[in-house]
Motif scaffolding. Structure first.
Motif, short mmCIF file in Angstrom:
data_model
loop_
_atom_site.label_atom_id
_atom_site.label_comp_id
_atom_site.label_asym_id
_atom_site.label_seq_id
_atom_site.Cartn_x
_atom_site.Cartn_y
_atom_site.Cartn_z
N HIS A 440 35.79 30.17 48.30
CA HIS A 440 36.34 31.51 48.51
C HIS A 440 36.38 32.25 47.18
CE1 HIS A 440 37.26 30.14 52.50
NE2 HIS A 440 37.96 29.15 52.01
N GLY A 441 35.21 32.60 46.69
CA GLY A 441 35.10 33.32 45.42
C GLY A 441 35.37 34.80 45.63
N LEU A 442 36.63 35.14 45.86
CA LEU A 442 36.96 36.54 46.12
C LEU A 442 36.55 37.42 44.94
CD1 LEU A 442 38.82 35.02 48.24
CD2 LEU A 442 40.32 37.02 48.05
N ILE A 443 36.91 36.95 43.72
CA ILE A 443 36.53 37.70 42.53
C ILE A 443 35.15 37.24 42.09
CG2 ILE A 443 37.04 38.06 40.08
CD1 ILE A 443 39.98 37.92 40.72
N LEU A 444 34.25 38.20 42.00
CA LEU A 444 32.89 37.92 41.52
C LEU A 444 32.55 38.89 40.39
CD1 LEU A 444 30.46 37.30 44.53
CD2 LEU A 444 30.90 35.79 42.61
N THR A 445 31.84 38.38 39.40
CA THR A 445 31.32 39.25 38.35
C THR A 445 29.79 39.23 38.43
OG1 THR A 445 31.14 37.50 36.68
CG2 THR A 445 33.27 38.63 36.87
N GLU A 446 29.17 40.22 37.82
CA GLU A 446 27.71 40.30 37.87
C GLU A 446 27.08 39.09 37.20
OE1 GLU A 446 26.27 43.98 36.35
OE2 GLU A 446 27.22 45.20 37.93
N ARG A 447 27.65 38.64 36.09
CA ARG A 447 27.08 37.48 35.38
C ARG A 447 27.14 36.23 36.24
NH1 ARG A 447 24.68 33.97 33.91
NH2 ARG A 447 24.57 32.89 31.91
N ARG A 448 28.23 36.01 36.93
CA ARG A 448 28.35 34.82 37.79
C ARG A 448 27.43 34.92 38.99
NH1 ARG A 448 34.96 34.69 37.29
NH2 ARG A 448 34.90 34.92 35.03
N ALA A 449 27.31 36.10 39.55
CA ALA A 449 26.38 36.28 40.66
C ALA A 449 24.95 36.00 40.22
CB ALA A 449 26.51 37.70 41.22
N GLU A 450 24.61 36.41 39.01
CA GLU A 450 23.26 36.17 38.49
C GLU A 450 22.96 34.68 38.36
OE1 GLU A 450 23.02 38.24 34.83
OE2 GLU A 450 23.07 40.24 35.75
N VAL A 451 23.90 33.92 37.81
CA VAL A 451 23.64 32.50 37.61
C VAL A 451 23.61 31.76 38.94
CG1 VAL A 451 26.01 31.64 37.28
CG2 VAL A 451 24.12 30.57 36.03
#
Length: 649
Positions: A440-451
């Motif tokens: 449940h990764g409610l908080i996502l950042t662009e860098r984490r989404a990229e990896v």
């Protein structure tokens, strides 16, 4: 101690006044005499810094060093960990006492390591003193620069919470229902972590000026609102944990009806420790009943459990184990936190277990340094862990799924790792796992989404659950369909969402002609890309027939989007579908009452089998293996007695 195989002891972690009985007056007589005894006995010593218990003269003269309740009432002298990290006075006096301890004892030949403080953020992982408010303001100034930006990014417009002067900003304070701005509170938890980490690093930097080559710095325990990975990287050489599985049997618990696997749950905690430091130590391993005179009453460990729990730690990666404590205290709050010896100081069965364990571990000493083999990983990040402390909606789904993923791993004998996900995580850290759950990764950042996208495209299988991508880094809800920054990867969108209420009954999905519980929260999915395959659909509630589970291929990998919270049955079905369920089944078959851990070194696999039941359990070997304790070759059926463990190669 020597006869029982004990070679290393820890001292000093609560002994400030033994070296500084009055402000500015230092004496080393007590520990000098002790170290002389340790030297004669050839006993190795880990020295603790004493900052967890400031002396009475300090807190009386400088009450500003004390931590406070949310309403501002100070926690007074008489317990432990009643200080705050941000008091300039406490920082100064702590630095001085650490300097005195390290300057005097670091060169001693019997000192091999240093423990900073004791159980950082235990007892309290929130701090509400005036010093904390002053430091929090400076933290926010450095992070946001202006009040205008802080007001905008933390949503202070809501309920007229906007600030016009920095003097109006405080750490969380008592409010109606204790409800405060969730975005500012999330930032406050980050601040607490930074404060605790800086306090640890301050001590570490001092000790490094004096410590001998080859000695180490550690701290013990794993507690809330603390980025242990960052603290490990910045201040420590090795991480140690305090393992007390007997908490599962405290009198206020209900182990008979619990679905949390009781003492076996500490394998979950040890897996988190392993994510911080793959080869960790146990500074405090349970040896007797736990309890204070004020709380935590518990029965004594049964014969065999003390050994079982020590082997549990070793099986999960501990290369050092120290029992707590040698002798039960006869005075103070911890008179019921029992040690190896009881008040009467006589030999007993616990001492017998320590001696037997020492002899048992002699043949497997070369196993130190062996890696833990996990079949899959569970991603965690501190933003979401702390957001779950702020947001009860998040907390409920997070707690339910994490418990069930662990249970599925244990009961199916599919070993798992926890894996840190941060903005500095590289693909290589993820790529060794064929399957990763991000529940449940409610908080996502662009860098984490990229990896995560890179992980999938290079051949990984990513499994996400309900609520993924709901928020940005401040905890603000994103005005886009979930799963937010992962939507292009999954090819899905969340059409609607709901808790599963009591009147709804169990909401299932049908997958491969099986009815599987979708948990306590449901995201109702819709497919956006034509190449998305619907694996399962909801079979009840107002969204009956809607997609509950989808799969999409991307590059060399795939992403599975599950609209629910995870249950152990659903997780096992996903492990089976992805081809990683029970990876050692051909080598060893065992009952759900037993845990299987596998460590590897120099191409050799070591199978730890631990029986958590009081009843005899049967295991069956698929081929000949060597019992590392007896040296015997074993094959076929083996019976493990209640609480018995075995290591096979």
């Amino acid at each position: 101690m020597k006869e029982a195989g004990i070679q290393t002891i820890r001292i000093g972690e609560f002994a400030w006044s033994k070296v500084e009985p009055r402000e500015g007056e230092f004496t080393y007589e007590f520990f000098d005499g002790f170290m002389e005894t340790a030297c004669k006995a050839e006993m190795k010593v880990i020295f603790g810094t004493p900052t967890a218990t400031p002396p009475a003269w300090l807190t009386e003269k400088y009450p500003e060093v004390l931590n406070c309740r949310m309403d501002g009432v100070k926690f007074r002298h008489g317990m432990r960990r009643h200080y705050n990290y941000n008091s300039p006075v406490y920082q100064k006096l702590s630095a001085r006492i650490v300097e005195k301890f390290a300057g005097h004892y670091a060169s001693h030949p019997n000192v091999i390591g240093w423990q900073i403080d004791n159980e950082i953020n235990c007892e309290a992982d929130v701090f509400y003193s005036e010093s904390d408010t002053a430091a929090f303001r400076e933290y926010l100034k450095a992070r946001y620069g202006t009040l205008e930006r802080l007001n905008r990014e933390l949503g202070m417009i809501f309920w007229n919470q906007e600030y016009t002067d920095w003097s109006e900003v405080y750490v969380p304070r008592t409010t109606i229902h204790d409800s405060s701005n969730p975005h500012l509170t999330l930032e406050y938890y980050r601040f607490v972590s930074e404060s605790a980490g800086a306090f640890c690093k301050m001590q570490s930097d001092i000790i490094r000026k004096y410590m001998k080559p080859g000695d180490f710095i550690t701290t013990n325990g794993m507690f809330g609102h603390l980025d242990n990975h960052k603290m490990m990287d910045e201040a420590l050489d090795v991480y140690t944990y305090d393992s007390y599985p007997n908490f599962a049997y405290c009198l206020e618990e209900d182990p008979i009806h619990s679905k949390g696997l009781n003492d076996r749950k500490w394998s979950n905690h040890l897996s988190r420790v392993r994510s911080v430091c793959p080869h960790f130590g146990i500074m405090e391993q349970q040896s007797g009943a736990n309890g204070w005179n004020t709380r935590m009453e518990a029965p004594a460990p049964k014969p065999g459990q003390m050994t079982l729990w020590a082997m549990q730690s070793i099986a999960h990666g501990a290369d050092y184990v120290s029992f707590f404590r040698w002798r039960t205290c006869t005075v103070g709050t911890e008179i019921y936190w029992h040690g190896i010896l009881d008040y009467d100081n006589r030999d007993n069965r616990k001492l017998g277990e320590v001696k037997a364990l020492h002899e048992r571990l002699r043949p497997v000493r070369d196993l130190a340094g062996a890696g833990y083999l996990a079949a899959f990983g569970v991603l965690e990040d501190y933003d979401n862990l702390w957001d779950a402390d702020v947001d009860v909606w998040h907390r409920r789904v997070e707690k339910a799924s994490k418990k069930e993923i662990f249970a599925a791993s244990q009961l199916s004998h599919t070993p798992m790792d926890y894996v840190l996900l941060s903005d500095s995580t590289e693909y290589e850290e993820l790529g060794k796992y064929p399957v990763l759950f991000y529940p449940h990764g409610l908080i996502l950042t662009e860098r984490r989404a990229e990896v995560l996208k890179m992980y999938v495209e290079k051949g990984g299988c990513l499994i996400i659950g309900a609520r993924t991508g709901q928020k940005e880094e401040h905890g603000r809800c994103v005005m886009a369909p979930m799963p937010g920054l992962l939507a292009d990867l999954t090819g899905t969108a969340v059409e609607e969402f709901t808790f599963v209420g009591a009147v709804d009954g169990t909401v299932c999905m049908e997958w491969n002609q099986r009815q599987l519980d979708t948990g306590i929260f449901n995201d109702i999915l819709e497919t956006v890309s034509e190449d998305v395959k619907v694996l399962a659909r909801y079979t009840s509630n107002y969204y009956e027939g809607k997609p509950a589970l989808t799969e999409r291929l991307a590059g060399d990998g795939r992403v599975i989007h599950f609209g629910g919270t995870f249950t152990r049955e659903t997780v096992q079905a996903l492990l089976e579908y992805t081809g990683i369920l029970s990876p050692y089944e051909d080598e060893v078959k065992l009952s759900p009452e037993c845990e299987l851990c596998v460590r590897e070194k120099d191409g050799k696999k070591y199978f730890f089998i631990l029986n958590y039941s009081s009843q005899e359990q049967e295991i069956c070997l698929g081929h000949e293996m060597r019992d590392l304790n007896s040296g015997e070759k074993r094959t076929g059926r083996i019976c493990l007695k209640g609480y018995e463990t075995i290591i096979l190669e």
